[in-house]
Write an enzyme that holds these catalytic residues in place. Structure first.
Site, mmCIF file in Angstrom:
data_model
loop_
_atom_site.group_PDB
_atom_site.id
_atom_site.type_symbol
_atom_site.label_atom_id
_atom_site.label_comp_id
_atom_site.label_asym_id
_atom_site.label_seq_id
_atom_site.Cartn_x
_atom_site.Cartn_y
_atom_site.Cartn_z
ATOM 1 N N CYS A 1 -2.618 -0.475 7.251
ATOM 2 C CA CYS A 1 -1.607 0.793 7.155
ATOM 3 C C CYS A 1 -1.795 1.515 8.593
ATOM 4 O O CYS A 1 -0.838 2.060 8.932
ATOM 5 C CB CYS A 1 -2.121 1.727 6.104
ATOM 6 S SG CYS A 1 -1.635 0.609 4.202
ATOM 7 N N HIS B 1 0.573 -1.170 -0.145
ATOM 8 C CA HIS B 1 0.086 -0.019 0.181
ATOM 9 C C HIS B 1 0.904 1.292 -0.077
ATOM 10 O O HIS B 1 1.906 1.198 0.409
ATOM 11 C CB HIS B 1 -0.983 0.060 1.111
ATOM 12 C CG HIS B 1 -1.975 -0.957 1.166
ATOM 13 N ND1 HIS B 1 -2.958 -0.858 1.963
ATOM 14 C CD2 HIS B 1 -2.366 -2.064 0.220
ATOM 15 C CE1 HIS B 1 -3.779 -1.997 1.590
ATOM 16 N NE2 HIS B 1 -3.514 -2.802 0.544
ATOM 17 N N CYS C 1 -6.421 1.802 5.425
ATOM 18 C CA CYS C 1 -7.058 0.541 5.794
ATOM 19 C C CYS C 1 -6.421 0.075 7.205
ATOM 20 O O CYS C 1 -5.607 0.616 7.747
ATOM 21 C CB CYS C 1 -6.553 -0.772 4.967
ATOM 22 S SG CYS C 1 -4.888 -1.299 4.897
ATOM 23 N N GLU D 1 0.698 4.007 1.756
ATOM 24 C CA GLU D 1 1.133 4.514 3.014
ATOM 25 C C GLU D 1 2.397 3.660 3.731
ATOM 26 O O GLU D 1 3.391 4.144 4.065
ATOM 27 C CB GLU D 1 0.040 4.525 4.156
ATOM 28 C CG GLU D 1 -1.284 5.227 4.029
ATOM 29 C CD GLU D 1 -2.319 4.557 2.574
ATOM 30 O OE1 GLU D 1 -3.400 4.765 3.233
ATOM 31 O OE2 GLU D 1 -1.938 3.505 2.128
#
Length: 153
Positions: A111, A80, A108, A82
């Site tokens: 993260c 992801h 999410c 992040e």
């Protein structure tokens, strides 16, 4: 005057949107920028780990299986945005403690856990996400969370 000067949240969110254009995900293009003292420390976008084939090239298992957004993260080959921003800071030895993370999409839960343990103090996000557990974790950890998008997103 040729236009209004954007405030810092607008400025860094626009940069996160540009970073997202590098995404290799077939489902969502997400970008993240980590900032401290008005300076960019790290950026990240969602895509396959270094040296591995991108979803753009080999397809997306979650898409093939028709997995809804926010579910079955373990099937996704992408890191992801992040996470990549946090990893890049660590890779280059840059402290992100007490920084602000700007991200085009709501983090999410995976993260959020990384954001908490990285010592990030504030998260500014644009598009809302189907699962709110990440936001709940961030708020429980006393991380300032700011929605900086449009309600119709």
């Amino acid at each position: 005057m040729p236009g209004e000067r954007p405030d810092l949240d607008d400025y860094f969110m626009e940069i996160a949107r540009v970073v997202a254009k590098r995404s290799t995900c077939l489902r969502q293009n997400v970008g993240a920028v980590i900032v401290k003292d008005k300076r960019i420390l790290s950026t990240g976008y969602n895509g396959a780990p270094m040296g591995l084939p991108h979803c753009l090239d080999i397809g997306c298992l979650r898409e093939q299986l028709n997995v809804p957004s926010g579910e079955r993260h373990e099937l996704c080959r992408a890191v992801h945005a992040e996470q990549n921003a946090i990893i890049q800071a660590a890779y280059h030895g840059v402290s992100i403690k007490d920084a602000t993370l700007y991200t085009t999409h709501q983090p999410c839960i995976m993260c959020a856990k990384m954001i908490i343990n990285a010592g990030i103090a504030k998260v500014v996000y644009g598009t809302r996400y189907a699962d709110n557990r990440g936001l709940e974790f961030l708020k429980e950890a006393s991380i300032e969370v700011v929605f900086h998008g449009h309600e119709e997103d």
